[in-house]
Design a protein around this motif. Structure first.
Motif, short mmCIF file in Angstrom:
data_model
loop_
_atom_site.label_atom_id
_atom_site.label_comp_id
_atom_site.label_asym_id
_atom_site.label_seq_id
_atom_site.Cartn_x
_atom_site.Cartn_y
_atom_site.Cartn_z
N LEU A 303 0.82 -1.21 0.00
CA LEU A 303 0.00 0.00 0.00
C LEU A 303 0.85 1.27 0.00
O LEU A 303 0.51 2.26 -0.65
N VAL A 304 1.96 1.24 0.73
CA VAL A 304 2.86 2.40 0.74
C VAL A 304 3.36 2.70 -0.67
O VAL A 304 3.37 3.85 -1.11
N TYR A 305 3.76 1.66 -1.39
CA TYR A 305 4.27 1.87 -2.74
C TYR A 305 3.17 2.39 -3.67
O TYR A 305 3.41 3.29 -4.48
N VAL A 306 1.97 1.84 -3.53
CA VAL A 306 0.84 2.28 -4.36
C VAL A 306 0.52 3.74 -4.11
O VAL A 306 0.37 4.54 -5.06
N ILE A 307 0.44 4.15 -2.84
CA ILE A 307 0.09 5.53 -2.51
C ILE A 307 1.20 6.49 -2.93
O ILE A 307 0.94 7.58 -3.44
N ARG A 308 2.45 6.09 -2.73
CA ARG A 308 3.57 6.97 -3.10
C ARG A 308 3.59 7.25 -4.60
O ARG A 308 3.91 8.37 -5.03
N ASN A 309 3.27 6.26 -5.40
CA ASN A 309 3.42 6.41 -6.84
C ASN A 309 2.14 6.83 -7.56
O ASN A 309 2.22 7.47 -8.61
N TRP A 310 0.99 6.48 -7.01
CA TRP A 310 -0.26 6.79 -7.71
C TRP A 310 -1.27 7.53 -6.85
O TRP A 310 -2.36 7.85 -7.31
#
Length: 344
Positions: A303-310
């Motif tokens: 989720l961290v990666y998803v929120i950071r990038n999109w």
């Protein structure tokens, strides 16, 4: 004939209690605090003292209102860990009322309204941080540049003066403030600048090529390893979180390195290591089963990666943690270990 008369179970005790565990966590955060002071000045110390004062007042009032004894609950150090986690997340020179409001919201709405320690479903520090980030986005994005970029830091008096007054006579604060690496990356991408170009233009420290923000993350790793060695936290949390975040980062970086940053940049910027060893390891709001801890941590990493990038925010750690807090009961239900003596 001698007979063995055992007392009632449990027969062993690990000599742990809430106060001891919280004290170990607080001590483990000390290297990151020292690194933060060295690189960003004494603003974080002023903020921590303000948060501590707020903690004592709020805890006293809420415990009295709930009819609970003050001394045992106010000295269990659980509230201290909450404000310490929150202080690391806000800009060091944010106005004094930011940390006061954030700490008050975290303690009341994240802890006491649910019945106190052990009953809260959401991580109080992250709840307070999200409240501040959504309510006061301008104040929450004015970060000081680290020493290797700014060339100077503010002493305790200067920091306190700016936090309470909002200015420092004869000093241009704009000279030492700027965007964080995650913010710079997002801004560059929105303007058509690739990740590679942004990172090439980013000034870094001369020592091992790490920037100031990355050194703070390294300091959190040092303290976090100590927590694992002393068994104050479970290894599944940092391994699952960092492993999932690193794996997803590696995959997308291999797909398009101009759009997605490297694994090293992903792991050593933002609040990654703070979350891995000090936030997601909260024993109340995290999963309690061995498999569940790993699944919970992996979910946060993804989720961290998803929120950071999109997503709409450069660093999505707080939102990811709160979202996975909701899923904890379900995770625990389906990851219960087999009872001893279970017949296959």
């Amino acid at each position: 004939m001698n007979t063995f008369n055992p007392s009632s179970s449990p027969f062993t005790h690990n000599n742990q209690n809430v106060r001891k565990v919280m004290l170990k966590v607080q001590i483990a955060a000390f290297p990151a605090l020292l690194m933060h002071v060295y690189l960003f000045g004494y603003g974080i110390v002023v903020q921590w003292l303000l948060a501590l004062t707020t903690l004592l007042v709020v805890e006293y009032v809420m415990l009295k209102m709930r009819g609970r004894p003050v001394l045992p609950f106010i000295t269990d150090m659980s509230g201290l860990i909450t404000i310490t986690g929150l202080v690391f997340c806000i800009p060091p020179l944010a106005p004094w009322w930011i940390i006061v409001l954030g700490s008050t919201f975290a303690l009341i709405f994240g802890k006491h309204l649910y019945g106190g320690l052990g009953y809260n479903p959401f991580n109080p520090a992250m709840l307070g941080y999200v409240f501040l980030l959504i309510s006061f986005p301008v104040q929450m994005t004015q970060w000081i540049l680290p020493l290797d970029l700014a060339g100077q830091t503010l002493d305790f008096i200067q920091s306190a003066h700016y936090i309470f007054i909002g200015q420092i006579p004869g000093f241009n604060l704009d000279a030492i403030t700027g965007a964080t690496p995650l913010n710079s990356l997002r801004t560059g991408l929105s303007q058509g600048v690739s990740v590679i170009q942004t990172l090439q233009n980013k000034d870094v420290s001369m020592l091992f090529g790490l920037s100031g923000w990355e050194w703070v993350n390294v300091a959190f790793v040092v303290g976090g390893i100590g927590l694992i060695i002393t068994r104050s936290i479970s290894w599944q949390f940092p391994v699952g979180f960092l492993g999932a975040l690193a794996l997803v980062s590696f995959i997308f970086n291999q797909i398009n390195p101009e759009l997605y940053p490297s694994v090293g940049f992903t792991l050593l910027n933002g609040g990654t290591m703070l979350a891995a060893f000090f936030i997601i390891t909260d024993p109340v709001t995290a999963s309690t089963t061995p498999k569940g801890r790993f699944i919970y941590a992996c979910g946060i990493g993804i989720l961290v990666y998803v929120i950071r990038n999109w997503g709409a925010f450069p660093d999505g750690i707080a939102f990811a943690i709160l979202l996975m807090n909701i899923a904890v009961p379900l995770i625990d239900q389906y990851t219960q270990p087999r009872v001893f003596g279970h017949k296959v």
